[in-house]
Write a protein that holds these residues in place. Structure first.
Motif, PDB file in Angstrom:
ATOM      1  N   TYR A   1      31.484-138.257 -48.110  1.00  0.00           N
ATOM      2  CA  TYR A   1      31.335-136.797 -48.037  1.00  0.00           C
ATOM      3  C   TYR A   1      30.733-136.406 -46.693  1.00  0.00           C
ATOM      4  CZ  TYR A   1      32.052-137.975 -52.793  1.00  0.00           C
ATOM      5  OH  TYR A   1      32.616-138.522 -53.911  1.00  0.00           O
ATOM      6  N   GLU A   2      30.872-135.115 -46.364  1.00  0.00           N
ATOM      7  CA  GLU A   2      30.308-134.661 -45.087  1.00  0.00           C
ATOM      8  C   GLU A   2      28.795-134.817 -45.092  1.00  0.00           C
ATOM      9  OE1 GLU A   2      33.276-132.003 -42.715  1.00  0.00           O
ATOM     10  OE2 GLU A   2      32.307-130.768 -44.231  1.00  0.00           O
ATOM     11  N   LYS A   3      28.178-134.577 -46.259  1.00  0.00           N
ATOM     12  CA  LYS A   3      26.732-134.774 -46.346  1.00  0.00           C
ATOM     13  C   LYS A   3      26.453-135.627 -47.583  1.00  0.00           C
ATOM     14  CE  LYS A   3      22.424-132.127 -45.964  1.00  0.00           C
ATOM     15  NZ  LYS A   3      21.700-133.272 -46.467  1.00  0.00           N
ATOM     16  N   GLU A   4      25.787-136.750 -47.372  1.00  0.00           N
ATOM     17  CA  GLU A   4      25.475-137.654 -48.494  1.00  0.00           C
ATOM     18  C   GLU A   4      23.971-137.792 -48.620  1.00  0.00           C
ATOM     19  OE1 GLU A   4      27.617-141.329 -47.842  1.00  0.00           O
ATOM     20  OE2 GLU A   4      29.521-140.286 -47.640  1.00  0.00           O
ATOM     21  N   PRO A   5      23.420-137.947 -49.851  1.00  0.00           N
ATOM     22  CA  PRO A   5      24.120-137.884 -51.128  1.00  0.00           C
ATOM     23  C   PRO A   5      24.695-136.490 -51.388  1.00  0.00           C
ATOM     24  CG  PRO A   5      21.871-138.739 -51.381  1.00  0.00           C
ATOM     25  CD  PRO A   5      21.985-138.225 -49.992  1.00  0.00           C
ATOM     26  N   LEU A   6      25.791-136.460 -52.135  1.00  0.00           N
ATOM     27  CA  LEU A   6      26.449-135.193 -52.476  1.00  0.00           C
ATOM     28  C   LEU A   6      25.605-134.452 -53.511  1.00  0.00           C
ATOM     29  CD1 LEU A   6      29.178-133.680 -51.997  1.00  0.00           C
ATOM     30  CD2 LEU A   6      30.015-134.826 -54.057  1.00  0.00           C
ATOM     31  N   LYS A   7      25.235-133.202 -53.179  1.00  0.00           N
ATOM     32  CA  LYS A   7      24.387-132.435 -54.117  1.00  0.00           C
ATOM     33  C   LYS A   7      24.958-131.029 -54.276  1.00  0.00           C
ATOM     34  CE  LYS A   7      20.021-134.765 -53.772  1.00  0.00           C
ATOM     35  NZ  LYS A   7      19.749-135.377 -52.472  1.00  0.00           N
ATOM     36  N   ASP A   8      24.916-130.501 -55.479  1.00  0.00           N
ATOM     37  CA  ASP A   8      25.323-129.112 -55.748  1.00  0.00           C
ATOM     38  C   ASP A   8      26.631-128.753 -55.065  1.00  0.00           C
ATOM     39  OD1 ASP A   8      22.985-128.725 -57.123  1.00  0.00           O
ATOM     40  OD2 ASP A   8      21.878-128.108 -55.331  1.00  0.00           O
ATOM     41  N   SER A   9      27.609-129.608 -55.154  1.00  0.00           N
ATOM     42  CA  SER A   9      28.867-129.343 -54.450  1.00  0.00           C
ATOM     43  C   SER A   9      29.852-128.625 -55.352  1.00  0.00           C
ATOM     44  CB  SER A   9      29.478-130.670 -54.000  1.00  0.00           C
ATOM     45  OG  SER A   9      30.794-130.469 -53.558  1.00  0.00           O
ATOM     46  N   PRO A  10      30.681-127.739 -54.780  1.00  0.00           N
ATOM     47  CA  PRO A  10      31.778-127.140 -55.568  1.00  0.00           C
ATOM     48  C   PRO A  10      32.710-128.215 -56.133  1.00  0.00           C
ATOM     49  CG  PRO A  10      31.607-126.081 -53.401  1.00  0.00           C
ATOM     50  CD  PRO A  10      30.636-127.217 -53.396  1.00  0.00           C
ATOM     51  N   LEU A  11      32.692-129.408 -55.547  1.00  0.00           N
ATOM     52  CA  LEU A  11      33.524-130.498 -56.080  1.00  0.00           C
ATOM     53  C   LEU A  11      33.151-130.824 -57.528  1.00  0.00           C
ATOM     54  CD1 LEU A  11      33.470-132.878 -52.987  1.00  0.00           C
ATOM     55  CD2 LEU A  11      35.522-131.820 -53.956  1.00  0.00           C
ATOM     56  N   PHE A  12      31.886-130.594 -57.881  1.00  0.00           N
ATOM     57  CA  PHE A  12      31.435-130.947 -59.236  1.00  0.00           C
ATOM     58  C   PHE A  12      32.204-130.169 -60.312  1.00  0.00           C
ATOM     59  CE2 PHE A  12      26.846-132.136 -57.719  1.00  0.00           C
ATOM     60  CZ  PHE A  12      27.391-133.206 -57.022  1.00  0.00           C
ATOM     61  N   ALA A  13      32.688-128.992 -59.929  1.00  0.00           N
ATOM     62  CA  ALA A  13      33.372-128.154 -60.919  1.00  0.00           C
ATOM     63  C   ALA A  13      34.880-128.396 -60.927  1.00  0.00           C
ATOM     64  CB  ALA A  13      33.086-126.681 -60.611  1.00  0.00           C
ATOM     65  N   LEU A  14      35.342-129.321 -60.110  1.00  0.00           N
ATOM     66  CA  LEU A  14      36.793-129.514 -59.991  1.00  0.00           C
ATOM     67  C   LEU A  14      37.229-130.783 -60.729  1.00  0.00           C
ATOM     68  CD1 LEU A  14      37.282-128.643 -56.214  1.00  0.00           C
ATOM     69  CD2 LEU A  14      37.807-127.222 -58.203  1.00  0.00           C
ATOM     70  N   PRO A  15      37.937-130.651 -61.850  1.00  0.00           N
ATOM     71  CA  PRO A  15      38.361-131.840 -62.600  1.00  0.00           C
ATOM     72  C   PRO A  15      39.358-132.688 -61.824  1.00  0.00           C
ATOM     73  CG  PRO A  15      39.290-129.832 -63.558  1.00  0.00           C
ATOM     74  CD  PRO A  15      38.347-129.401 -62.494  1.00  0.00           C
ATOM     75  N   ASN A  16      40.021-132.106 -60.826  1.00  0.00           N
ATOM     76  CA  ASN A  16      41.001-132.886 -60.051  1.00  0.00           C
ATOM     77  C   ASN A  16      40.374-133.558 -58.824  1.00  0.00           C
ATOM     78  OD1 ASN A  16      40.668-130.361 -58.900  1.00  0.00           O
ATOM     79  ND2 ASN A  16      42.801-130.144 -58.257  1.00  0.00           N
ATOM     80  N   ALA A  17      39.042-133.609 -58.786  1.00  0.00           N
ATOM     81  CA  ALA A  17      38.357-134.397 -57.753  1.00  0.00           C
ATOM     82  C   ALA A  17      37.609-135.535 -58.437  1.00  0.00           C
ATOM     83  CB  ALA A  17      37.373-133.525 -56.982  1.00  0.00           C
ATOM     84  N   VAL A  18      37.927-136.758 -58.066  1.00  0.00           N
ATOM     85  CA  VAL A  18      37.150-137.915 -58.551  1.00  0.00           C
ATOM     86  C   VAL A  18      36.089-138.179 -57.492  1.00  0.00           C
ATOM     87  CG1 VAL A  18      37.223-140.317 -59.279  1.00  0.00           C
ATOM     88  CG2 VAL A  18      39.230-138.855 -59.617  1.00  0.00           C
ATOM     89  N   THR A  19      34.834-138.144 -57.883  1.00  0.00           N
ATOM     90  CA  THR A  19      33.749-138.242 -56.895  1.00  0.00           C
ATOM     91  C   THR A  19      32.906-139.491 -57.157  1.00  0.00           C
ATOM     92  OG1 THR A  19      32.473-136.771 -58.322  1.00  0.00           O
ATOM     93  CG2 THR A  19      33.546-135.770 -56.423  1.00  0.00           C
ATOM     94  N   LEU A  20      32.930-140.406 -56.223  1.00  0.00           N
ATOM     95  CA  LEU A  20      32.113-141.626 -56.321  1.00  0.00           C
ATOM     96  C   LEU A  20      31.018-141.591 -55.251  1.00  0.00           C
ATOM     97  CD1 LEU A  20      34.795-144.392 -56.977  1.00  0.00           C
ATOM     98  CD2 LEU A  20      33.356-143.176 -58.620  1.00  0.00           C
ATOM     99  N   PRO A  21      29.925-142.322 -55.489  1.00  0.00           N
ATOM    100  CA  PRO A  21      28.754-142.246 -54.586  1.00  0.00           C
ATOM    101  C   PRO A  21      28.765-143.287 -53.467  1.00  0.00           C
ATOM    102  CG  PRO A  21      28.145-143.388 -56.600  1.00  0.00           C
ATOM    103  CD  PRO A  21      29.595-143.034 -56.749  1.00  0.00           C
ATOM    104  N   HIS A  22      29.756-143.279 -52.617  1.00  0.00           N
ATOM    105  CA  HIS A  22      29.865-144.181 -51.463  1.00  0.00           C
ATOM    106  C   HIS A  22      29.615-145.635 -51.886  1.00  0.00           C
ATOM    107  CE1 HIS A  22      29.472-144.411 -46.808  1.00  0.00           C
ATOM    108  NE2 HIS A  22      30.022-145.507 -47.292  1.00  0.00           N
ATOM    109  N   ILE A  23      30.563-146.155 -52.676  1.00  0.00           N
ATOM    110  CA  ILE A  23      30.400-147.505 -53.242  1.00  0.00           C
ATOM    111  C   ILE A  23      31.530-148.446 -52.828  1.00  0.00           C
ATOM    112  CG2 ILE A  23      29.013-146.867 -55.244  1.00  0.00           C
ATOM    113  CD1 ILE A  23      31.752-146.981 -56.846  1.00  0.00           C
TER     114      ILE A  23
END
Ligand code: GLV
Length: 326
Positions: A262-284
């Motif tokens: 992500y542009e800023k990590e850790p990802l916090k309060d992102s609009p991505l959280f509300a998008l079911p078509n985004a799979v979000t992993l924590p830089h793993i």
């Protein structure tokens, strides 16, 4: 006299013990006063070992004895190479040992986004499964679809092999230059960036972050992708314009995205959280027990060679090493 090494990331006890054989080692305590620990350790350190902290002029100015930094990562965009060169500080990284593991994760994101694995897992656990699922919850096929690789380096090629030989996917790629051997091995076709974006069903971003690749994929590029296409980013967040990606996902101008960075990590309060078509992993990407162990060992090996003699295996700034040998 032993040289001083400051370790600024978590390190397993056996790796700490290995370092202590040759060096005076101090370890950053993440629960302590971080700034005070850097202020105490940097002026004394001959070597640094760790991952994930920005190191430029401001951070390294006090480190007057510093000879080498061993990054426990393949990427090194968090270092100011011009300043390291000016100061004759050697930088090493850990390529190769994480290639297959990171490719596994890239493919996991691809599969998860296409077949809606993460979304439907959450749906089942929320108790929504009352009857057989209908088309509203169907995904799209992976096998046989066109796999577009942006950056056919080691990790890009490892993802391409999974797609080509495991899933029968035609492979196309874009990058700095043609790779005839990989083209022959994978039957891969070279495309311009715009052609690749228009043709691929999956676009996998695997380029290093640099001034040339910052926001390589923005609003214009997303608009070139098929509405059914899926974007995977396992490289670095700023290679994508995240705001533009969020808009494209929200408006369904592309199907889905699988993101590890992500542009800023850790990802916090992102609009991505509300998008079911985004799979979000924590830089793993490289985060398996085996691979993180191998990366730590490779970084320690590089640091030992840099500070004790011998040529480190993974030198990022070879001109510094060459000057040192002259
Ligand atoms: O992102 C992880 C790495 O650069 O190793």
């Amino acid at each position: 006299m032993k040289k001083n090494v400051f370790v600024f990331s978590r390190l397993a006890p056996e790796h700490q013990a290995r370092l202590r054989q040759h060096f005076n080692v101090s370890l950053l305590d993440p629960d302590g006063d971080i700034a005070a620990q850097y202020a105490a350790a940097l002026p004394e350190a001959h070597g640094l070992l760790g991952v994930g902290r920005p190191f430029g002029r401001a951070q390294l100015e006090p480190a007057r004895r510093l000879e080498a930094i061993a990054s426990i990562s393949v990427g090194y965009d968090n270092y100011d190479l011009t300043y390291l060169d000016e100061r004759d500080i050697l930088l090493t990284n850990t390529p190769d040992v994480l290639t297959e593991t990171t490719a596994d994760l890239g493919f996991a994101l691809l599969m998860s986004a296409a077949r809606r694995v993460a979304e439907l897992d959450a749906w089942v656990k929320a108790g929504h499964w009352q009857a057989a699922v209908g088309p509203a919850l169907f995904g799209g096929d992976v096998h046989g679809k066109t796999l577009g690789i942006l950056g056919l380096g080691k990790i890009g090629a490892a993802i391409a092999r999974r797609g080509r030989f495991g899933f029968g996917m035609p492979v196309i790629y874009h990058g700095n230059g043609r790779k005839p051997e990989l083209e022959a091995e994978l039957g891969a076709g070279y495309r311009s960036l715009d052609e690749l974006l228009g043709e691929a069903d999956f676009v996998c971003v695997v380029v290093p972050l640099s001034e040339r690749t910052r926001h390589l994929i923005g609003r214009r590029e997303l608009a070139l992708m098929k509405p059914s296409a899926i974007l995977i980013n396992i490289a670095r967040g700023p290679v994508l314009d995240e705001a533009a990606l969020i808009e494209a996902l929200r408006d369904r101008r592309i199907q889905a995205a699988g993101l590890d960075v992500y542009e800023k990590e850790p990802l916090k309060d992102s609009p991505l959280f509300a998008l079911p078509n985004a799979v979000t992993l924590p830089h793993i990407g490289s985060a398996t027990h085996e691979t993180r162990r191998a990366m730590a060992e490779r970084a320690i090996d590089n640091l030992e060679r840099a500070l004790l003699g011998g040529t480190p295996r993974d030198i990022v700034n070879p001109q510094v090493w060459a000057r040192r040998q002259a």
